[in-house]
Design an enzyme around this catalytic site. Sequence first.
Site, PDB file in Angstrom:
ATOM      1  N   ASP A   1       0.848  -1.193   0.000  1.00  0.00           N
ATOM      2  CA  ASP A   1       0.000   0.000   0.000  1.00  0.00           C
ATOM      3  C   ASP A   1       0.884   1.242   0.000  1.00  0.00           C
ATOM      4  O   ASP A   1       1.700   1.435   0.898  1.00  0.00           O
ATOM      5  CB  ASP A   1      -0.884   0.006   1.261  1.00  0.00           C
ATOM      6  CG  ASP A   1      -1.783   1.227   1.304  1.00  0.00           C
ATOM      7  OD1 ASP A   1      -2.795   1.229   0.572  1.00  0.00           O
ATOM      8  OD2 ASP A   1      -1.469   2.182   2.041  1.00  0.00           O
TER       9      ASP A   1
ATOM     10  N   HIS B   1      -7.684   9.235  -2.116  1.00  0.00           N
ATOM     11  CA  HIS B   1      -7.048   9.145  -0.787  1.00  0.00           C
ATOM     12  C   HIS B   1      -7.914   9.748   0.326  1.00  0.00           C
ATOM     13  O   HIS B   1      -7.927   9.264   1.448  1.00  0.00           O
ATOM     14  CB  HIS B   1      -5.686   9.854  -0.836  1.00  0.00           C
ATOM     15  CG  HIS B   1      -4.715   9.415   0.207  1.00  0.00           C
ATOM     16  ND1 HIS B   1      -3.358   9.482   0.031  1.00  0.00           N
ATOM     17  CD2 HIS B   1      -4.884   8.896   1.441  1.00  0.00           C
ATOM     18  CE1 HIS B   1      -2.751   9.031   1.112  1.00  0.00           C
ATOM     19  NE2 HIS B   1      -3.660   8.681   1.987  1.00  0.00           N
TER      20      HIS B   1
ATOM     21  N   TYR C   1       2.743   9.915  -0.252  1.00  0.00           N
ATOM     22  CA  TYR C   1       3.822   9.350   0.590  1.00  0.00           C
ATOM     23  C   TYR C   1       5.200   9.653  -0.013  1.00  0.00           C
ATOM     24  O   TYR C   1       6.216   9.478   0.657  1.00  0.00           O
ATOM     25  CB  TYR C   1       3.695   7.828   0.761  1.00  0.00           C
ATOM     26  CG  TYR C   1       2.404   7.321   1.385  1.00  0.00           C
ATOM     27  CD1 TYR C   1       1.505   8.192   2.000  1.00  0.00           C
ATOM     28  CD2 TYR C   1       2.094   5.977   1.365  1.00  0.00           C
ATOM     29  CE1 TYR C   1       0.321   7.726   2.554  1.00  0.00           C
ATOM     30  CE2 TYR C   1       0.917   5.497   1.932  1.00  0.00           C
ATOM     31  CZ  TYR C   1       0.028   6.381   2.515  1.00  0.00           C
ATOM     32  OH  TYR C   1      -1.135   5.904   3.056  1.00  0.00           O
TER      33      TYR C   1
ATOM     34  N   LYS D   1      -2.692   5.776  -4.345  1.00  0.00           N
ATOM     35  CA  LYS D   1      -3.808   6.713  -4.136  1.00  0.00           C
ATOM     36  C   LYS D   1      -3.515   8.029  -4.848  1.00  0.00           C
ATOM     37  O   LYS D   1      -2.354   8.448  -4.942  1.00  0.00           O
ATOM     38  CB  LYS D   1      -3.993   6.958  -2.632  1.00  0.00           C
ATOM     39  CG  LYS D   1      -3.997   5.657  -1.825  1.00  0.00           C
ATOM     40  CD  LYS D   1      -4.208   5.866  -0.336  1.00  0.00           C
ATOM     41  CE  LYS D   1      -3.879   4.589   0.428  1.00  0.00           C
ATOM     42  NZ  LYS D   1      -2.467   4.479   0.840  1.00  0.00           N
TER      43      LYS D   1
HETATM   44  N1  LIG Z   1      -5.458   5.962   3.699  1.00  0.00           N
HETATM   45  C1  LIG Z   1      -4.908   6.693   4.644  1.00  0.00           C
HETATM   46  O1  LIG Z   1      -5.222   7.875   4.833  1.00  0.00           O
HETATM   47  C2  LIG Z   1      -3.870   6.077   5.537  1.00  0.00           C
HETATM   48  C3  LIG Z   1      -3.539   6.699   6.762  1.00  0.00           C
HETATM   49  C4  LIG Z   1      -2.573   6.093   7.571  1.00  0.00           C
HETATM   50  C5  LIG Z   1      -1.953   4.917   7.167  1.00  0.00           C
HETATM   51  N2  LIG Z   1      -2.283   4.351   5.953  1.00  0.00           N
HETATM   52  C6  LIG Z   1      -1.635   3.075   5.503  1.00  0.00           C
HETATM   53  O2  LIG Z   1      -1.665   2.161   6.592  1.00  0.00           O
HETATM   54  C7  LIG Z   1      -0.327   1.753   6.879  1.00  0.00           C
HETATM   55  C8  LIG Z   1      -0.158   1.443   8.352  1.00  0.00           C
HETATM   56  O3  LIG Z   1      -0.561   2.501   9.169  1.00  0.00           O
HETATM   57  P1  LIG Z   1       0.415   3.295  10.143  1.00  0.00           P
HETATM   58  O4  LIG Z   1       1.728   3.435   9.474  1.00  0.00           O
HETATM   59  O5  LIG Z   1      -0.326   4.494  10.543  1.00  0.00           O
HETATM   60  O6  LIG Z   1       0.577   2.458  11.444  1.00  0.00           O
HETATM   61  P2  LIG Z   1       0.485   0.951  11.984  1.00  0.00           P
HETATM   62  O7  LIG Z   1       0.744  -0.062  10.946  1.00  0.00           O
HETATM   63  O8  LIG Z   1      -0.782   0.932  12.743  1.00  0.00           O
HETATM   64  O9  LIG Z   1       1.690   0.972  13.016  1.00  0.00           O
HETATM   65  C9  LIG Z   1       3.038   1.089  12.594  1.00  0.00           C
HETATM   66  C10 LIG Z   1       3.922   1.118  13.818  1.00  0.00           C
HETATM   67  O10 LIG Z   1       3.853  -0.161  14.479  1.00  0.00           O
HETATM   68  C11 LIG Z   1       5.176  -0.688  14.588  1.00  0.00           C
HETATM   69  N3  LIG Z   1       5.104  -2.149  14.396  1.00  0.00           N
HETATM   70  C12 LIG Z   1       4.731  -2.810  13.275  1.00  0.00           C
HETATM   71  N4  LIG Z   1       4.754  -4.140  13.506  1.00  0.00           N
HETATM   72  C13 LIG Z   1       5.162  -4.320  14.773  1.00  0.00           C
HETATM   73  C14 LIG Z   1       5.381  -5.468  15.575  1.00  0.00           C
HETATM   74  N5  LIG Z   1       5.162  -6.710  15.125  1.00  0.00           N
HETATM   75  N6  LIG Z   1       5.818  -5.280  16.863  1.00  0.00           N
HETATM   76  C15 LIG Z   1       6.032  -4.030  17.346  1.00  0.00           C
HETATM   77  N7  LIG Z   1       5.832  -2.903  16.631  1.00  0.00           N
HETATM   78  C16 LIG Z   1       5.393  -3.050  15.350  1.00  0.00           C
HETATM   79  C17 LIG Z   1       5.986  -0.031  13.504  1.00  0.00           C
HETATM   80  O11 LIG Z   1       7.318  -0.043  13.931  1.00  0.00           O
HETATM   81  P3  LIG Z   1       8.578   0.043  12.915  1.00  0.00           P
HETATM   82  O12 LIG Z   1       8.364   1.270  12.125  1.00  0.00           O
HETATM   83  O13 LIG Z   1       9.732   0.129  13.840  1.00  0.00           O
HETATM   84  O14 LIG Z   1       8.602  -1.199  12.118  1.00  0.00           O
HETATM   85  C18 LIG Z   1       5.371   1.357  13.464  1.00  0.00           C
HETATM   86  O15 LIG Z   1       5.906   2.171  14.479  1.00  0.00           O
HETATM   87  C19 LIG Z   1       0.534   2.913   6.375  1.00  0.00           C
HETATM   88  O16 LIG Z   1       1.867   2.526   6.186  1.00  0.00           O
HETATM   89  C20 LIG Z   1      -0.192   3.269   5.104  1.00  0.00           C
HETATM   90  O17 LIG Z   1       0.174   2.373   4.063  1.00  0.00           O
HETATM   91  C21 LIG Z   1      -3.236   4.901   5.140  1.00  0.00           C
END
Ligand SMILES: NC(=O)c1ccc[n+]([C@@H]2O[C@H](COP(=O)([O-])OP(=O)(O)OC[C@H]3O[C@@H](n4cnc5c(N)ncnc54)[C@H](OP(=O)(O)O)[C@@H]3O)[C@@H](O)[C@H]2O)c1
Length: 278
Positions: free
Chosen positions: A46, A109, A51, A76
């Site tokens: 994704d 998006h 980004y 997006k």
């Molecule tokens: N459509 C939208 O508006 C929107 C908005 C937000 C996000 N997104 C998408 O959703 C994805 C994920 O969301 P997010 O980045 O907000 O946060 P998330 O996936 O909820 O959390 C990421 C965090 O969790 C940590 N983590 C991941 N796996 C882990 C594990 N097994 N144990 C411990 N910590 C772990 C990561 O650490 P590390 O970095 O150290 O690995 C990072 O700090 C984004 O990358 C993006 O592609 C879309």
Amino acid sequence: MYSDKTLTLNNGIKISQIQLGTWPINNDDVKKVVRQAISVGYRAFDTARDYGNESGVGKGIWNSDVERSDIYLTTKLPTAVKDYEGTKKAIDEALDRFSLEYIDMLLIHSPQPWIEVNRTNDRHFEGNLENWRAMEEAVKAGKVRSIGVSNFLQEDVANIVNNGTIKPAVNQIEVHIGHVPTDLMKYCENLGIQIEAHSPLAHGRLLKDRKINAYAKKYNVSPAQLMLAFDLQLGCIVLPKSDNVSEMKENLDIDFEISGEDMADLIKLKENTQAMSV
Ligand SMILES: NC(=O)c1ccc[n+]([C@@H]2O[C@H](COP(=O)([O-])OP(=O)(O)OC[C@H]3O[C@@H](n4cnc5c(N)ncnc54)[C@H](OP(=O)(O)O)[C@@H]3O)[C@@H](O)[C@H]2O)c1
């Protein structure tokens, strides 16, 4: 392993239920991260124009040993673009940045440009229909396989469903323990629109939560695995972000089931209530 698990979208196309989120990995680093993720079993990614890492994601895919047809790539539109010509241009530019012939999933998006979110009541109904018209044409031209939306509320989804020709395949919204928008999820489900859960780990901020850790211990899994299983059992596609290989593997390795009783308890949790100790 959930890496092998697919769901079928309302257009008949299959999609992996666990995908790697790539925000906020920068364009230089993401190439290696995507390659590593592919080597441990991820087949879906994704990303987004906003980004700033689309070309790096494309290079990661190109440099892997896996066939393009075995990879599922979501991107997006830039949120600032809300007109037909601008959308057509944005789609062609995305294909150039990826150096790919097609995008598997293209999303609007946000219904509003970022700069307006939480600041105006303008839902840009006309602009989102302009986006959608150009996206529908891209499907017909073979540039995009599926189209969907992100961060859309019910009224935004209704605007597309009532006025567009193709129904959105997904709505990508924030869903995790502590934040479950049940009404919106049910509304989309009734229309056959698949929910993709972004930020399934709450950006990492709930991984030390007392209650989540207690449940993780009960099932002998990590807090991240518990949070992902919760979203998967709600029927969501999940997009955990990690640039760490052992976490990437952990996030794919989910082969336990949370009981109905525990799901009912977890779904009641609201972030920032006393039940959660963050
Ligand atoms: N459509 C939208 O508006 C929107 C908005 C937000 C996000 N997104 C998408 O959703 C994805 C994920 O969301 P997010 O980045 O907000 O946060 P998330 O996936 O909820 O959390 C990421 C965090 O969790 C940590 N983590 C991941 N796996 C882990 C594990 N097994 N144990 C411990 N910590 C772990 C990561 O650490 P590390 O970095 O150290 O690995 C990072 O700090 C984004 O990358 C993006 O592609 C879309």
